[in-house]
Design an enzyme around this catalytic site. Structure first.
Site, PDB file in Angstrom:
ATOM      1  N   GLU A 176       0.828  -1.223   0.000  1.00 32.24           N
ATOM      2  CA  GLU A 176       0.000   0.000   0.000  1.00 32.24           C
ATOM      3  C   GLU A 176       0.856   1.264   0.000  1.00 32.24           C
ATOM      4  O   GLU A 176       1.223   1.770   1.060  1.00 32.24           O
ATOM      5  CB  GLU A 176      -0.931   0.007   1.232  1.00 32.24           C
ATOM      6  N   LYS A 218      -2.415  -2.027  -3.201  1.00 32.48           N
ATOM      7  CA  LYS A 218      -3.477  -1.166  -2.632  1.00 32.48           C
ATOM      8  C   LYS A 218      -3.080   0.295  -2.850  1.00 32.48           C
ATOM      9  O   LYS A 218      -2.429   0.904  -1.987  1.00 32.48           O
ATOM     10  CB  LYS A 218      -3.656  -1.476  -1.141  1.00 32.48           C
TER      11      LYS A 218
HETATM   12  C1  5MM Z   1      -5.200   4.710   3.946  1.00 32.39           C
HETATM   13  O1  5MM Z   1      -5.706   3.962   5.003  1.00 32.39           O
HETATM   14  C2  5MM Z   1      -6.069   2.617   4.717  1.00 32.39           C
HETATM   15  C3  5MM Z   1      -7.343   2.564   3.927  1.00 32.39           C
HETATM   16  O2  5MM Z   1      -8.337   3.241   4.666  1.00 32.39           O
HETATM   17  P1  5MM Z   1      -9.231   4.360   3.946  1.00 32.39           P
HETATM   18  O3  5MM Z   1     -10.076   3.593   2.954  1.00 32.39           O
HETATM   19  O4  5MM Z   1     -10.027   4.935   5.076  1.00 32.39           O
HETATM   20  O5  5MM Z   1      -8.312   5.336   3.312  1.00 32.39           O
HETATM   21  C4  5MM Z   1      -6.265   1.890   6.049  1.00 32.39           C
HETATM   22  O6  5MM Z   1      -6.157   0.497   5.862  1.00 32.39           O
HETATM   23  C5  5MM Z   1      -5.289   2.357   7.063  1.00 32.39           C
HETATM   24  O7  5MM Z   1      -4.029   1.895   6.690  1.00 32.39           O
HETATM   25  C6  5MM Z   1      -5.769   1.838   8.396  1.00 32.39           C
HETATM   26  O8  5MM Z   1      -6.960   2.505   8.720  1.00 32.39           O
HETATM   27  C7  5MM Z   1      -4.740   1.965   9.487  1.00 32.39           C
HETATM   28  O9  5MM Z   1      -4.242   3.246   9.555  1.00 32.39           O
HETATM   29  P2  5MM Z   1      -3.223   3.611  10.759  1.00 32.39           P
HETATM   30  O10 5MM Z   1      -2.853   5.029  10.427  1.00 32.39           O
HETATM   31  O11 5MM Z   1      -4.005   3.501  12.004  1.00 32.39           O
HETATM   32  O12 5MM Z   1      -2.087   2.653  10.670  1.00 32.39           O
END
Ligand code: 5MM
Length: 342
Positions: A176, A218
């Protein structure tokens, strides 16, 4: 091992299902809870995640769920491990394994994701707990002179080292690299940065001998920054995103599962749907979703920490999952939202 990785990766993006990211770290989950006045305790996080994993019908739309270290060890109030509940619903359990994005030394305004130290041992434990895939997020900021070469290369290298370790352990890595939507940059700036980012990432994945058939990408969609006054149409975003991926993502990768990144739930669904409606037959990979906020947010706003709201929150969660399932077929429409508002 290679065949098993490839088969898991295919299953993660099979048919018209997609991934649910529920891997918020304590600080991120805390921020989302705080905005709604929900107390930031382990009990509340357990109750919220129990509401999600026990949503009836979720497995009809969701192929895999990305969990957080605390969550993968939790169970329902009646004693069923979350992992078992997910498996019973036909949902593949996965785990976020990065240790978060920290300030990158010598690069003001940029971040590097940490967590490689001890990762081999942590992955072995997650395999024992039942995880079949993992996730690591690198963060790229667009700004004046940003991103720097050091930030792009550092994050791409870490993503590739993580991906190679995952495959060694038998876990499919979700790679990602997120180009953030924060800022007033144009869609063209996002396109150029996303292209450069993905080129750098796939160069590093090759250098670390990562099996492309056994991973999922991702990425962000190609979008103008949130503060940019000019916002392109749904079809323009879909075309720019697919064109950027076509230039950079090898055909051997089985699936691209987008993050939502701060888009509204409706726009994330509409843009994914437009990509599938116009380009599904022409791209070599599945165009899927791996949303957190764009699936969870409406449900979180209904739940608000009150057990009485669980059925309505689950209905909202399922609705978003169904919208994104329709988007995978290129069949999402505004009417799907209106039906639920009636
Ligand atoms: C970019 O964040 C990931 C995808 O979520 P969105 O669809 O809300 O953008 C998400 O998997 C993110 O990596 C997780 O929520 C974990 O984030 P943190 O910052 O807590 O590691």
């Amino acid at each position: 091992m290679n065949a098993q990785l490839a088969s898991t990766a295919k299953a993660m993006v099979a048919g018209d299902k997609g991934l649910l990211a529920m891997d918020e770290s304590h600080p991120t989950c805390g921020k989302r809870f705080a905005k709604l006045g929900i107390s930031q305790t382990v009990e509340m996080r357990q109750a919220y995640r129990e509401m999600i994993v026990t949503t009836p019908g979720l497995g009809e739309c969701i192929s895999g769920a990305i969990l957080f270290d605390e969550t993968i060890r939790q169970q329902t109030q009646d004693g069923r491990p979350f992992i078992a509940v997910l498996k019973a619903a036909g949902i593949i359990p996965g785990i976020k394994v990065d240790a978060g994005a920290k300030e990158l030394a010598g690069h003001p305004g940029e971040k590097i994701t940490e967590g490689l130290d001890g990762l081999r041992e942590r992955l072995a434990e997650y395999v024992q707990l039942g995880a079949r895939f993992a996730k690591w997020r690198g963060v790229i900021t667009i700004g004046d002179g940003l991103p720097s070469r050091g930030c792009l290369q550092g994050n791409a290298h870490a993503l590739a080292r993580y991906a190679a370790l995952c495959q060694e352990a038998g876990l499919v890595p979700i790679v990602e690299p997120e180009v953030l939507m924060d800022g007033a940059h144009t869609m063209e700036q996002c396109r150029a940065v996303t292209e450069k980012t993905l080129r750098t990432v796939f160069d590093q994945l090759a250098a670390q001998r990562v099996l492309l058939e056994g991973m999922i990408l991702k990425p962000n969609m190609v979008l103008a920054g949130l503060a940019c006054p000019e916002q392109e149409s749904v079809d323009e975003v879909a075309a720019a995103t697919v064109a950027t991926l076509m230039r950079t993502v090898p055909a051997a990768v089985p699936g691209v599962a987008f993050l939502s990144g701060g888009q509204s739930s409706e726009l994330a669904s509409a843009r994914l749907s437009a990509m599938n409606a116009h380009f599904k037959q022409r791209v070599p990979w599945a165009l899927a979703f791996s949303f957190a906020r764009a699936i969870q947010q409406p449900a979180l706003e209904i739940w608000r920490g009150d057990a009485a709201n669980v059925p309505a929150a689950q209905q909202a969660l399922l609705h978003r999952a169904q919208c994104n399932r329709a988007a995978r077929r290129g069949e999402y429409s505004d009417e799907m939202e209106e039906e639920t508002n009636r």
